[in-house]
Design an enzyme around this catalytic site. Structure first.
Site, PDB file in Angstrom:
ATOM      1  N   CYS A 378     -33.416  12.244  39.508  1.00 51.95           N
ATOM      2  CA  CYS A 378     -33.919  11.416  38.482  1.00 51.95           C
ATOM      3  C   CYS A 378     -32.572  10.672  38.172  1.00 51.95           C
ATOM      4  O   CYS A 378     -32.441   9.547  38.952  1.00 51.95           O
ATOM      5  CB  CYS A 378     -33.917  12.553  37.456  1.00 51.95           C
ATOM      6  N   HIS A 514     -38.267  15.629  40.027  1.00 51.06           N
ATOM      7  CA  HIS A 514     -37.650  16.622  39.983  1.00 51.06           C
ATOM      8  C   HIS A 514     -38.087  17.912  40.957  1.00 51.06           C
ATOM      9  O   HIS A 514     -39.072  18.714  40.434  1.00 51.06           O
ATOM     10  CB  HIS A 514     -37.868  17.355  38.727  1.00 51.06           C
ATOM     11  N   GLU A 516     -36.793  20.713  41.814  1.00 50.67           N
ATOM     12  CA  GLU A 516     -36.453  21.873  41.356  1.00 50.67           C
ATOM     13  C   GLU A 516     -37.485  22.738  40.522  1.00 50.67           C
ATOM     14  O   GLU A 516     -37.409  24.004  40.516  1.00 50.67           O
ATOM     15  CB  GLU A 516     -35.243  21.959  40.615  1.00 50.67           C
TER      16      GLU A 516
END
EC number: 6.3.4.2
Length: 542
Positions: A378, A514, A516
């Site tokens: 990001c 993102h 994750e």
């Protein structure tokens, strides 16, 4: 017909209701049941999207673009169910909806009250969020006794009565402190916590006793006696060296058997072999790396909860102990790059606002010039583009309009504020996406063949979740590419830059999304796995 397990917490906060709930859900899923989870947050914010990371921690983004509590990240890491906006709601969201209905006249002039209007809306959302699951675990945020939680507790009291005892049960987490000077655990806080619950009409069916020591059989018998809970349903849950042990800990004490019998469910036994493999890989690594994580919210690591877990998952996948060196980006601004020395790789996560940005840019420069593996996420991608523009192209005033609206080279800008060749501002259709100027939720991304990121995923098109307002400025992109910036990922329509890489670098990948949020302990994530492999190669080279 859905069964409900309501989960509350007592004595103190931060006992791990989310982890305990998700662990039980994982066991039930391993028995072949369809499971879902909900988180009910008593705070008055509509959602956590605008809350400070220092107060709330991470904002977890769901596939459908909802900004939710970080506990939903735990849920997705423990069970296979994908969370949606229906799996998390707040007091603010409830009141917003009820007041909107009142303004429309939907209540036909009735006096709007907490009971029944607010509690009815809470119950409606619980039932909607549960969907067609066999079992829905519903976690109530906060601690029993908090004034903010009262409407939620009243709502679940009513719902338990409405669906009946064969379809609803209450699991209460409580602290059982160990007093070192006395050499024993104390049950009185648990007794008082249950007393508080019973005073509002809620009798627990299961007690999860959190402690830093095992809660022995005599203490559990005492707790059962004073709380009207079956002794077999008083569960000891002490601190463990990895949270992925907890499904096994709860299963060993028969919690899932108790739940299945209570609900009259016909299902298989639990196969926890996947979790056994995760724990074995976590606790028995064959390699070790150190990765410098340069962020701006290091005072509260929960702000990076999913990212920290994703790095752990990558370690599990690679049988590698991943040591994260947490570095505040402002410390790099003040102390220089010596803080990065000795790291096998550098990770720069997302964030908002000007503070600490120059430290992140310095970290990118260090990684690029010293050929240290780099992963930017990001804002970590945006600062990579800024660093490239400044130090490779010589655009010393290059910046994002988030930090300098008067930059002569705005290489990153708000999605709605592109300037065309004449200087006129161009408005993009993305402004109408969910969240206004925020780009949220799952988006498809096309990967360039032969790129590092394509090597990681092994796919031409991937889907990842986004949460950002700013993007690489397409009007300056041709010059950036001509100077050597590699664009290895684009949005499905080709309009937005999603991944950039650096030429002549062993492993330099920065993404706007993102990753994750989709990493799990059982499956890992290809991008983080590739990053840890690059860190291992860097360490072995040294």
């Amino acid at each position: 017909m859905t069964r409900y397990i309501f989960v509350t917490g007592g004595v103190v906060s931060s006992l791990g209701k989310g982890i305990a709930s998700a662990s039980l859900a994982a066991i039930l899923e391993a028995r072949g049941l369809k499971v879902t989870m909900l988180k009910l947050d008593p705070y008055i914010n509509v959602d956590p999207g605008t809350m400070s990371p220092f107060q709330h921690g991470e904002v977890f983004v769901t596939h459908d673009g909802a900004e939710t509590d970080l506990d939903l990240g735990h849920y997705e890491r423990f069970i296979r169910t994908t969370m949606t906006q229906n799996n998390n709601f707040t007091t603010g969201r409830i009141y917003e909806h009820v007041l909107r209905k009142e303004r429309r006249g939907d209540y036909l002039g009735a006096t709007i009250q907490v009971i029944p209007h607010i509690t009815d809306e809470i119950k409606r959302r619980i039932i909607k969020g549960a969907g067609d699951a066999d079992v829905a675990l519903v976690e109530i945020g906060g601690t029993v006794g908090d004034i903010e939680s009262q409407p939620f507790l009243e709502a679940i009291r009513q719902l338990r009565v409405e669906v009946g005892s064969k379809r609803a049960m209450l699991m209460h987490l409580t602290l059982v402190p160990y007093i070192a000077t006395a050499g024993e655990t104390k049950t009185k806080p648990t007794q008082h916590s249950v007393k508080e619950l019973r005073s509002i009409g809620l009798q627990p069916d299961v007690l999860i006793c959190r402690s830093d020591h095992p809660v022995d059989a005599s203490s559990r018998r005492k707790i059962a006696l004073f709380t009207n809970v079956e002794e077999r349903a008083v569960i000891s849950l002490e601190d463990v060296d990895t949270i992925y042990k907890i499904p096994g800990v709860l299963h060993a004490q028969g919690l899932d058997d108790f739940v299945v019998e209570r609900f009259g469910l016909q299902c298989n036994g639990a196969d926890l072999s996947e979790w056994d493999k995760v724990v074995d890989a976590k606790l028995n690594p064959e390699h070790e790396v150190t990765i410098a994580m340069v962020g701006k919210y290091m005072e509260l690591l929960d702000a990076y909860k999913s990212l920290i877990e994703a790095m752990s998952h990558a370690g599990i996948t690679n049988r590698t102990k991943v040591n994260l060196r947490y570095i505040d980006s402002e410390d790099i601004e003040n102390q220089g790059t010596s803080l990065l020395e000795g790291a096998d790789a550098i990770l720069v996560p997302g964030g908002f606002g000007l503070r600490g940005v120059e430290g992140k840019i310095t970290a990118v420069q260090y990684a690029r010039e010293n050929k240290v593996p780099y992963l930017g996420i990001c804002l970590g991608m945006q600062v990579a583009v800024i660093e490239f523009a400044r130090n490779v192209m010589g655009w010393k005033d290059a910046n994002s309009t988030e930090f300098d609206r008067n930059s002569g080279h705005p290489v990153v800008g708000l999605i709605t504020e592109w300037a065309d060749a004449t200087g006129a501002v161009e408005t993009r259709d993305e402004a109408s996406d969910l969240g206004g100027t925020m780009r949220l939720g799952a988006q498809d991304c096309q990967l360039a063949a032969g790129s590092k990121v394509h090597d990681c995923y092994g796919k031409d098109v991937i889907t990842e979740r986004h949460r950002h307002r700013y993007e690489v400025n397409n009007n300056l992109l041709p010059q950036l590419v001509e100077a050597g910036l590699v664009v290895s990922g684009r949005s499905e329509d080709g309009a937005l830059v999603e991944v950039v890489e650096s030429k002549d670098h062993p492993w330099f990948v920065a993404c706007q999304f993102h990753p994750e949020f989709t990493s799990t302990p059982r499956d890992g994530h290809p991008l983080f796995s590739g990053f840890v492999k690059a860190a291992l190669a860097q360490k072995n080279k040294a």
